[in-house]
Design a protein around this motif. Sequence first.
Motif, PDB file in Angstrom:
ATOM      1  N   PHE A 140       0.701  -1.653  -0.592  1.00 43.01           N
ATOM      2  CA  PHE A 140       0.102  -0.247  -0.010  1.00 43.01           C
ATOM      3  C   PHE A 140       1.049   1.213  -0.544  1.00 43.01           C
ATOM      4  O   PHE A 140       2.156   1.345   0.813  1.00 43.01           O
ATOM      5  CB  PHE A 140      -1.161   0.110   1.215  1.00 43.01           C
ATOM      6  N   LEU A 141       0.151   2.383  -0.840  1.00 47.50           N
ATOM      7  CA  LEU A 141       1.159   3.360  -0.950  1.00 47.50           C
ATOM      8  C   LEU A 141       0.654   4.906  -0.437  1.00 47.50           C
ATOM      9  O   LEU A 141       0.936   6.017  -0.265  1.00 47.50           O
ATOM     10  CB  LEU A 141       0.771   4.048  -2.251  1.00 47.50           C
ATOM     11  N   GLY A 142       0.034   4.814   1.192  1.00 46.20           N
ATOM     12  CA  GLY A 142      -0.407   5.370   1.715  1.00 46.20           C
ATOM     13  C   GLY A 142      -1.096   5.136   2.572  1.00 46.20           C
ATOM     14  O   GLY A 142      -1.741   3.706   3.412  1.00 46.20           O
ATOM     15  N   SER A 143      -2.271   6.136   3.551  1.00 48.21           N
ATOM     16  CA  SER A 143      -3.136   5.944   4.322  1.00 48.21           C
ATOM     17  C   SER A 143      -4.536   6.676   4.451  1.00 48.21           C
ATOM     18  O   SER A 143      -4.175   7.971   3.754  1.00 48.21           O
ATOM     19  CB  SER A 143      -2.417   5.819   5.777  1.00 48.21           C
ATOM     20  N   LEU A 195      -8.650  -1.484  -7.434  1.00 49.79           N
ATOM     21  CA  LEU A 195      -9.315  -2.211  -6.244  1.00 49.79           C
ATOM     22  C   LEU A 195     -10.357  -3.313  -6.580  1.00 49.79           C
ATOM     23  O   LEU A 195     -10.804  -3.855  -6.146  1.00 49.79           O
ATOM     24  CB  LEU A 195      -9.919  -1.146  -5.370  1.00 49.79           C
ATOM     25  N   GLN A 196      -9.902  -2.902  -7.653  1.00 51.62           N
ATOM     26  CA  GLN A 196     -10.907  -4.526  -8.664  1.00 51.62           C
ATOM     27  C   GLN A 196     -11.138  -5.995  -8.855  1.00 51.62           C
ATOM     28  O   GLN A 196      -9.689  -5.858  -8.127  1.00 51.62           O
ATOM     29  CB  GLN A 196     -10.967  -4.250 -10.255  1.00 51.62           C
ATOM     30  N   ALA A 217     -11.479   3.402  -0.672  1.00 47.92           N
ATOM     31  CA  ALA A 217     -11.717   4.648  -1.105  1.00 47.92           C
ATOM     32  C   ALA A 217     -12.633   5.570  -0.688  1.00 47.92           C
ATOM     33  O   ALA A 217     -12.805   7.413  -1.834  1.00 47.92           O
ATOM     34  CB  ALA A 217     -11.429   4.187  -2.737  1.00 47.92           C
ATOM     35  N   TRP A 218     -13.698   6.205   0.346  1.00 47.95           N
ATOM     36  CA  TRP A 218     -13.926   6.147   0.599  1.00 47.95           C
ATOM     37  C   TRP A 218     -13.918   7.301   1.729  1.00 47.95           C
ATOM     38  O   TRP A 218     -13.013   6.705   2.805  1.00 47.95           O
ATOM     39  CB  TRP A 218     -16.223   5.951   0.343  1.00 47.95           C
ATOM     40  N   LEU A 259      -2.699  -1.738  -2.736  1.00 49.15           N
ATOM     41  CA  LEU A 259      -3.904  -0.670  -2.305  1.00 49.15           C
ATOM     42  C   LEU A 259      -3.094   1.148  -2.934  1.00 49.15           C
ATOM     43  O   LEU A 259      -2.396   0.950  -2.037  1.00 49.15           O
ATOM     44  CB  LEU A 259      -3.507  -1.222  -0.451  1.00 49.15           C
ATOM     45  N   PRO A 260      -3.949   1.404  -3.244  1.00 46.06           N
ATOM     46  CA  PRO A 260      -3.602   2.653  -3.095  1.00 46.06           C
ATOM     47  C   PRO A 260      -3.496   3.529  -1.954  1.00 46.06           C
ATOM     48  O   PRO A 260      -2.550   4.242  -1.969  1.00 46.06           O
ATOM     49  CB  PRO A 260      -4.227   3.889  -3.731  1.00 46.06           C
ATOM     50  N   ASN A 261      -4.209   3.006  -1.057  1.00 45.29           N
ATOM     51  CA  ASN A 261      -3.820   3.562  -0.027  1.00 45.29           C
ATOM     52  C   ASN A 261      -4.293   2.354   1.387  1.00 45.29           C
ATOM     53  O   ASN A 261      -5.733   1.757   0.750  1.00 45.29           O
ATOM     54  CB  ASN A 261      -4.768   5.186   0.732  1.00 45.29           C
ATOM     55  N   LEU A 262      -3.665   2.687   2.896  1.00 45.07           N
ATOM     56  CA  LEU A 262      -4.094   1.715   3.945  1.00 45.07           C
ATOM     57  C   LEU A 262      -5.713   2.067   3.964  1.00 45.07           C
ATOM     58  O   LEU A 262      -5.881   3.699   3.964  1.00 45.07           O
ATOM     59  CB  LEU A 262      -3.304   1.529   4.952  1.00 45.07           C
ATOM     60  N   GLY A 263      -6.585   1.223   4.412  1.00 47.03           N
ATOM     61  CA  GLY A 263      -8.001   1.676   4.986  1.00 47.03           C
ATOM     62  C   GLY A 263      -7.730   2.448   6.154  1.00 47.03           C
ATOM     63  O   GLY A 263      -8.471   3.638   7.177  1.00 47.03           O
ATOM     64  N   GLY A 264      -6.580   2.153   7.011  1.00 41.71           N
ATOM     65  CA  GLY A 264      -6.203   2.718   8.641  1.00 41.71           C
ATOM     66  C   GLY A 264      -5.606   3.814   8.363  1.00 41.71           C
ATOM     67  O   GLY A 264      -5.652   3.897   7.076  1.00 41.71           O
ATOM     68  N   SER A 265      -4.553   4.634   8.977  1.00 37.96           N
ATOM     69  CA  SER A 265      -4.242   5.681   9.616  1.00 37.96           C
ATOM     70  C   SER A 265      -2.517   5.298  10.093  1.00 37.96           C
ATOM     71  O   SER A 265      -2.609   4.555  11.136  1.00 37.96           O
ATOM     72  CB  SER A 265      -5.029   6.568  10.077  1.00 37.96           C
TER      73      SER A 265
END
Length: 463
Positions: free
Chosen positions: A200-203, A268-269, A299-300, A395-401
């Motif tokens: 993943f590339l961010g959060s 994410l597909q 992504a939301w 993952l463009p970003n992690l769901g967490g932080s």
Amino acid sequence: MTRDAALAQAAGHFDSGDFVRDLSRRVAFRTASQEPDSGPALAAYLQDEIGPSLAKLGFSFSIHPNPEPAYGPFLVASRHEGDDLPTVLMYGHGDVIRGQDKSWTCGEGPWTLAVDGERLYGRGTADNKGQHSINIAALATVLALRGQLGFNVKWLLETGEETGSPGLAAFCSAHQELLAADALIASDGPRVGRDQPTVFLGSRGVANFSLTLNLRGGGHHSGNWGGLLRNPGTVLANAIASMVDAHGVIHVQGLRPPPIPANVRTALQGLRFGDDAGDPEVDPGWGEPGLTQAERVIAWNTLEVLAYKTGNPDFPVNAIPPAAQAFMHMRFVVGTDVSRLRDVVQQHLSAHGFEGIEVSEPEVMHATRLDPDNAWVRFTLASIEQSTGKKPVLLPNLGGSLPNDVFADILGLPTVWVPHSYAACQQHAPDEHLLAPVAREALQLMTGLFWDLAAAAPGLPRR
């Protein structure tokens, strides 16, 4: 020596029990940063354990006080092999959350690593001692076989991540030259699935704030005053319902994210969540309609109620309570403007007739997302696939932080995260554990990544 030999030696490090012995020693440090007396343990973990472990690999290290004196120190270590070589910054955190000793039902409690089948129980095994231990061991494997890395490495270990990384941004701002690098490669958080290597590339960012409604100085008998006095618990519950409905959909326009970028949707597909053993069952009707599972969690934006209090929940009495308070929690993606979150929420409540509710100033950790087409990303994905025979999930970003904004925005680095845990690891809860098969595979793929980096260095972007 060959790449295959390096991967075999990485697997042998796990199979021999050496990895478990190293991790066991580290778990025994009671580095719960949320405890007020944790300072000596936090300092000892860096000075007596991680520093010497890196020194054996040719790193010089130093311990730095936190710019916020009430919190734990930082370790910075460096192995410099050449001015013409790329430099990788690596990150981890030595602190853990509270042990919750009496609530453990598996293993031998939080401070003793216990092996039970494929699970390695102990506080920090997944978050984050196990993960940075894997990366240190992978560097050691490459050095043992090749004698050099072929690139420069810096380490930054903090001891306050579980309390919101106090002082991290200030420390990195003040020491940008000390921490200068070409990219961040680090490990934290979970894979999408236990058998799915993930990058993943961010959060997502996080904003915590409270809603408080104080109506009067004390409670009043509901038989005498019910129907005449506003109940703050009822009013605040309805105020929250106007912000986020019974299906988890956000109705405050200023808290909703921008449209999902096309390349994020593409990445994410087909991804699903909740399919591993031990995962909670995903609620199909929850969240923004029209989005996939992956889009909702990656992504939301989401708005959650973390805690809600009115009256005395432990000893309820027949009285209208004087006040109510809710602790709110928003995860948000890149492009969401949280600079005016307090004003946006206050304006929404006023427009819906909810006067007198105090909105606190939010505590914010900002969202980040590296371009999936970055050369460091392509290199990492190709290396992991070669090592595992599996196409890694991107993952463009992690769901967490995570405090990734410090590395991306303050230090200006492309950030690539390779997690070594899985979603059901019970981090932040009793019975935290690391999965042995995941740890073994992670040792191999990180060894392969470091083995490949020297050859790939000429084609990787430099600062």
